[in-house]
Design an enzyme around this catalytic site. Structure first.
Site, PDB file in Angstrom:
ATOM      1  N   GLU A  43       9.166   0.696  -1.461  1.00 36.30           N
ATOM      2  CA  GLU A  43      10.291   1.617  -1.334  1.00 36.30           C
ATOM      3  C   GLU A  43      11.578   0.873  -0.999  1.00 36.30           C
ATOM      4  O   GLU A  43      12.652   1.191  -1.536  1.00 36.30           O
ATOM      5  CB  GLU A  43       9.982   2.665  -0.262  1.00 36.30           C
ATOM      6  CG  GLU A  43       8.952   3.697  -0.669  1.00 36.30           C
ATOM      7  CD  GLU A  43       7.521   3.170  -0.627  1.00 36.30           C
ATOM      8  OE1 GLU A  43       6.645   3.794  -1.236  1.00 36.30           O
ATOM      9  OE2 GLU A  43       7.300   2.127   0.026  1.00 36.30           O
ATOM     10  N   HIS A 113       1.351  12.992   4.108  1.00 35.49           N
ATOM     11  CA  HIS A 113       1.878  13.614   2.892  1.00 35.49           C
ATOM     12  C   HIS A 113       2.440  14.999   3.185  1.00 35.49           C
ATOM     13  O   HIS A 113       2.384  15.893   2.339  1.00 35.49           O
ATOM     14  CB  HIS A 113       0.790  13.710   1.813  1.00 35.49           C
ATOM     15  CG  HIS A 113       0.292  12.383   1.336  1.00 35.49           C
ATOM     16  ND1 HIS A 113      -0.664  11.667   2.020  1.00 35.49           N
ATOM     17  CD2 HIS A 113       0.630  11.623   0.266  1.00 35.49           C
ATOM     18  CE1 HIS A 113      -0.911  10.530   1.394  1.00 35.49           C
ATOM     19  NE2 HIS A 113      -0.132  10.484   0.319  1.00 35.49           N
TER      20      HIS A 113
END
Length: 308
Positions: A43, A113
């Site tokens: 990321e 998540h």
């Protein structure tokens, strides 16, 4: 955006194959691998790459697969992207950067998540936007991509499968920095964003059946936010409820609460109420339904606030 801007590129983890939620499905066939491509699982690397592409004139649309994993890119977003134009005296900028990332609970995401980290990224130099529906998502995303500032576009992942609308096929934009009054009312102002709007609308509907008139506002752009619309509503109703999935401590409701108190103190008839996630690690799997601020919790808050 890809059709109208030949310098626009889409990249991220698995976007070439459509992404985990199939949001980029078919783009590589239409625009080719030079403009739609996968990146390594980094990321920090893909955001840094996006900043570099923007600095040489491209429009970079980066996807981080889940918002839970945006934090490795924190340094690039906060220390580089948000400051790039300012520290160079406008000689360089990365305003063409848009970061898309799915956030929020989905019923079975567990710790890694299901998080809602939007407040962490509401800093000067970056715009933070969250849509509540497909129609809003298209218009707001196009505005983010074309805005001359770096934007983070948090997508409520539960809406990928749960929300259905007739989205216009044409090109349209929804202005950033402008909240929307979704439901008008006179007794209490209810404020939220993203997938929480569905829950709040349900709470307002139940409250109306019991004689409470709720004004529901979708913030849409969390930073910079539209304080004028919030202020006008609160001065009319005299009462405020702010609701979001993220933990109450450090959530964006704290900033909104403080600013509303500064602007509307003499108009408030009750303390500002925040109905949010608990101050625990986010969304433990089997306890998720207990953890989230559902419609019934918000209905109780509406009654408590109006009857204060």
């Amino acid at each position: 955006a890809m059709e109208t801007d030949p310098k626009a590129v889409v990249f991220g983890e698995d976007v070439k194959f459509g992404g985990v939620f199939r949001c980029t499905l078919g783009l590589v066939d239409k625009f080719g691998s030079d403009r739609v491509f996968n990146t390594p699982l980094s990321e920090q690397g893909l955001v840094g790459f996006g900043i570099g592409m923007c600095s040489v004139g491209h429009t970079a649309i980066a996807e981080i697969q889940f918002a839970d994993y945006i934090h490795p890119a924190f340094d690039q977003i906060i220390n580089e992207g948000s400051k790039y134009r300012y520290r160079s005296g406008s000689q360089f900028e990365c305003g063409g950067l848009t970061i898309r990332t799915p956030y929020g609970v989905v019923g079975h995401g567990g710790f890694y998540h299901s998080q809602s980290p939007e407040a962490t990224y509401c800093v000067p130099g970056v715009k933070v936007v969250i849509p509540r529906s497909p129609i809003q998502a298209k218009g707001l995303l196009l505005s983010c991509i074309r805005d001359p500032n770096p934007c983070i576009f948090f997508e409520p992942k539960i809406l990928y499968r749960a929300s259905v609308e007739e989205v216009p096929e044409g090109d349209y934009m929804i202005p950033l920095g402008k909240a929307e009054v979704v439901r008008e009312g006179t007794d209490v102002t209810v404020i939220g964003w993203g997938s929480q709007l569905r829950i709040l609308d349900s709470a307002c509907e139940m409250a109306e059946k019991e004689g409470y008139s709720c004004e529901l506002i979708d913030v849409r752009t969390l930073y910079p936010y539209d304080i004028d619309t919030l202020e006008a509503s609160v001065k009319k109703t005299g009462r405020v409820i702010i609701s979001h999935e993220a933990a109450v401590t450090g959530g964006w409701g704290a900033e909104l609460s403080a600013k509303i108190q500064e602007r509307c103190f003499l108009h408030l008839e009750a303390p500002i109420k925040r109905v949010c996630g608990y101050d625990i690690p986010p969304s433990p799997l089997v306890f998720e339904r207990i953890h989230i601020p559902d419609a019934l919790k918000n209905l109780d808050a509406i009654k408590e606030t109006v009857n204060y």
